[in-house]
Scaffold this active site. Structure first.
Site, PDB file in Angstrom:
ATOM      1  N   LYS A 156       0.816  -1.213   0.000  1.00 10.70           N
ATOM      2  CA  LYS A 156       0.000   0.000   0.000  1.00 10.70           C
ATOM      3  C   LYS A 156       0.854   1.269   0.000  1.00 10.70           C
ATOM      4  O   LYS A 156       0.357   2.348  -0.302  1.00 10.70           O
ATOM      5  CB  LYS A 156      -0.972  -0.034   1.154  1.00 10.70           C
TER       6      LYS A 156
HETATM    7  C1  LIG Z   1      -4.692  -4.381   1.141  1.00 13.80           C
HETATM    8  C2  LIG Z   1      -3.952  -5.659   1.122  1.00 13.80           C
HETATM    9  C3  LIG Z   1      -4.295  -6.716   0.252  1.00 13.80           C
HETATM   10  C4  LIG Z   1      -5.488  -6.652  -0.662  1.00 13.80           C
HETATM   11  O1  LIG Z   1      -5.326  -5.726  -1.713  1.00 13.80           O
HETATM   12  P1  LIG Z   1      -6.594  -5.238  -2.540  1.00 13.80           P
HETATM   13  O2  LIG Z   1      -6.084  -4.185  -3.439  1.00 13.80           O
HETATM   14  O3  LIG Z   1      -7.561  -4.698  -1.496  1.00 13.80           O
HETATM   15  O4  LIG Z   1      -7.155  -6.409  -3.241  1.00 13.80           O
HETATM   16  C5  LIG Z   1      -3.516  -7.847   0.252  1.00 13.80           C
HETATM   17  N1  LIG Z   1      -2.465  -7.977   1.077  1.00 13.80           N
HETATM   18  C6  LIG Z   1      -2.107  -6.996   1.933  1.00 13.80           C
HETATM   19  C7  LIG Z   1      -0.964  -7.208   2.834  1.00 13.80           C
HETATM   20  C8  LIG Z   1      -2.833  -5.797   1.984  1.00 13.80           C
HETATM   21  O5  LIG Z   1      -2.480  -4.827   2.837  1.00 13.80           O
END
Ligand SMILES: *Cc1c(COP(=O)(O)O)cnc(C)c1O
Length: 427
Positions: free
Chosen positions: A110
Site C-alpha cells: 500500500k
Molecule cells: C490491502 C492488502 C491486500 C489486498 O489488496 P486489494 O487491493 O484490497 O485487493 C492484500 N495484502 C495486503 C498485505 C494488503 O495490505
C-alpha cells in the site's frame, strides 16, 4: 491531448485532477479512463531503475496533465525503495518468482499507492492554493500507509480512525506513532463503526468547512501507481509475459494489473487469490448468482472484504467472458494458509506472510506444467504478522530495522466513542 476519466455509472468526462481530488464520481460510480492509453512498453521496460520505469509508464497516463518534470520528481521521491523479484528455489517451484512489494516504509504494497497519491495531491493543492483533510477508517495496512505517505504534506492533514483493541499490537503501533499533520482516533467500536463515522462525516454540516477527502483504495491516485510493479516484474523477466498471482481483497491491486495489461503489458493470465471471503472466485468459477457477502475474519486480515469495492471498476473494464478468460479465482482457508507458509518454507526456505501465502497456495493448486513464469505478488512483510508465521513454522521472522525501531518512538492518539459528533467536536 490528455487522458480523461469517466464514471463507471456514466457521468464525465473528468480530468485526472478532479478524479484524484474527489475520489468517488459525483454519481457514486468509480473513475475509469475514458480510453485506455497504449503504453510503449518497449521503452518503459528498458528503464534502469524502478522510479525511472514508473515515471515513463505514468507519463502515458498523466504526463500531459501533471507535467513531466513534476511527475518525475513526485515518482522519484515516492518510489525510492527496492522492489526485488525473488526466484523460489525448490522442487515444484521452478520459474515461480515472488515480487516483494513490502520494502516501503510501512512494509506493505500500500506504500506504492499512498506515497504517490500524496505527492500528486500535494502538487494539485499547492497549485490551487487549497487544503484538504484526508479522513480514513482503517483496520490494518491502509491507515499506516496513508498516514506515512501524507505526513508532512503542508496542505494536507490526515485524520485516522481505527477500532480500538481490534488490530494487532504491531498494526496499532504503526498507526499511533507520532507523525506531523496526522491525528489518530481509537474508536470504542468495530471497523464498521469507523466506516460509518467517516461516511457520516462527509455530510456533517459541522465538518463542511474542512475540505474532507478520502484516500481509500478506489482512488485513481492509488490505483495508477500500482500498475508499475507489474511492468517492473516483466522487465526483470527479460520481457517474458508471466502468470500474475495477486492476493486480493478489495481488488484494487488486481484491477491495476488488468489496467497495465489492457494498456499493452504482456501477461498470460491473472490469478485472484482470496481467503474465505470468496465472492469473486465464485463468480469467476461460473457462479452467476455469486453476490457480495458479509466479511469473514481470517488470518490474512487485510483481504477480509466481503464486498470488494473495486469490483464495479473491473466489471466495467472487462465483460464477463473476458474476465473469466483473463482471471482465474482461488479461495484459500486459514488452515491452508498456515500449511502454505509451512510448505513453502520447507520446500524453498522462503518465509511468506499470510497474505502472500494465500497467493502461493493458489499457485501450487493451479499451476499445471506451464511454460510461462509465475509471479506472486508479496503484499506484506512477514514480520508484520509474527504470531501467524510463528504458529506455522516456529520461527519469528526478523523485523527490519524500521519496524524494530518503532517500539521506541513516541505515540499520540485520542480515544472516542463510536459517534460522529465526538469526532466533529475534536477535529
Ligand atoms: C490491502 C492488502 C491486500 C489486498 O489488496 P486489494 O487491493 O484490497 O485487493 C492484500 N495484502 C495486503 C498485505 C494488503 O495490505
Amino acid at each position: 491531448m490528455s487522458l480523461h476519466f469517466k464514471s463507471t455509472r456514466g457521468s464525465g468526462p473528468f480530468t485526472f485532477e478532479e478524479a484524484l481530488l474527489s475520489g468517488l464520481a459525483p454519481d457514486g460510480g468509480l473513475f475509469v479512463p475514458e480510453a485506455i492509453p497504449r503504453v510503449e512498453f518497449s521503452d518503459v521496460l528498458s528503464a534502469e531503475s524502478f522510479s525511472e520505469l514508473g515515471f515513463r509508464a505514468l507519463s502515458f497516463w498523466i504526463g500531459d496533465e501533471v507535467g513531466e518534470d513534476t511527475l518525475r520528481a513526485i515518482v522519484e521521491s515516492a518510489l525510492d525503495f527496492p522492489v526485488p523479484l525473488v526466484a523460489l528455489e525448490g522442487p515444484g517451484w521452478e520459474d515461480v518468482h515472488v515480487l516483494e512489494l513490502f520494502h516501503g516504509p510501512t512494509l506493505s504494497f500500500k506504500d506504492f499507492g499512498a506515497r504517490t497519491m500524496a505527492g500528486l495531491m500535494g502538487h494539485f493543492l499547492e497549485r490551487r492554493g487549497e487544503r484538504r483533510t484526508i479522513l480514513v477508517a482503517t483496520s490494518g495496512d491502509t491507515g499506516s500507509a496513508v498516514a506515512d505517505g501524507f505526513a508532512g504534506q503542508s496542505r494536507i492533514e490526515v485524520v485516522l480512525l481505527y477500532p480500538r483493541g481490534k488490530v494487532s499490537p504491531m498494526q496499532e503501533k504503526q498507526l499511533i506513532v507520532d507523525r506531523p499533520g496526522v491525528r489518530v482516533f481509537a474508536v470504542d467500536g468495530d471497523f464498521d463503526d469507523c466506516q460509518r463515522i467517516v461516511k457520516e462525516a462527509f455530510t456533517d454540516p459541522r465538518l463542511a468547512g474542512r475540505g474532507l477527502s478520502s484516500a481509500n483504495s478506489i482512488n485513481v491516485g492509488r490505483l495508477l501507481p500500482q500498475m508499475l510493479y507489474y511492468a517492473w516484474a516483466v522487465a526483470q523477466l527479460g520481457g517474458r509475459g508471466p502468470v500474475f498471482c495477486v492476493p486480493s481483497g478489495n481488488l484494487g491491486n488486481l484491477t491495476a494489473g488488468i489496467l497495465a495489461h489492457l494498456s499493452g503489458l504482456v501477461a498470460q493470465y491473472f490469478i485472484a487469490a482470496h481467503n474465505a471471503n470468496d465472492f469473486f472466485p465464485r463468480l469467476l468459477m461460473g457462479d452467476d448468482e455469486a453476490s457480495f457477502q458479509s466479511t469473514i475474519p481470517t488470518l490474512s486480515n487485510a483481504m477480509d472484504v466481503g464486498a470488494p469495492s473495486n469490483f464495479e471498476r473491473l466489471d466495467h473494464l472487462l465483460d464477463r467472458e473476458s474476465m473469466r478468460r483473463l482471471i482465474r479465482g482461488a479461495s484459500v482457508t486459514d488452515a491452508e494458509t498456515l500449511a502454505s507458509i509451512r510448505r513453502v518454507y520447507e520446500e524453498t526456505g522462503y518465509v511468506a506472510d499470510p497474505h502472500t501465502a494465500v497467493g502461493l497456495e493458489a499457485v501450487r493448486r493451479m499451476r499445471r506444467g506451464e511454460a510461462a513464469p509465475v509471479v506472486v505478488l508479496a503484499t506484506a512483510h512477514p514480520a508484520k504478522f509474527p504470531e501467524t508465521v510463528e504458529e506455522a513454522i516456529g520461527i519469528t521472522p526478523e523485523a527490519p530495522a524500521r519496524l524494530a525501531r518503532l517500539w521506541d518512538e513516541p505515540t499520540s492518539f485520542s480515544v472516542i466513542g463510536p459517534r460522529t459528533d465526538e469526532l466533529a467536536a475534536r477535529v
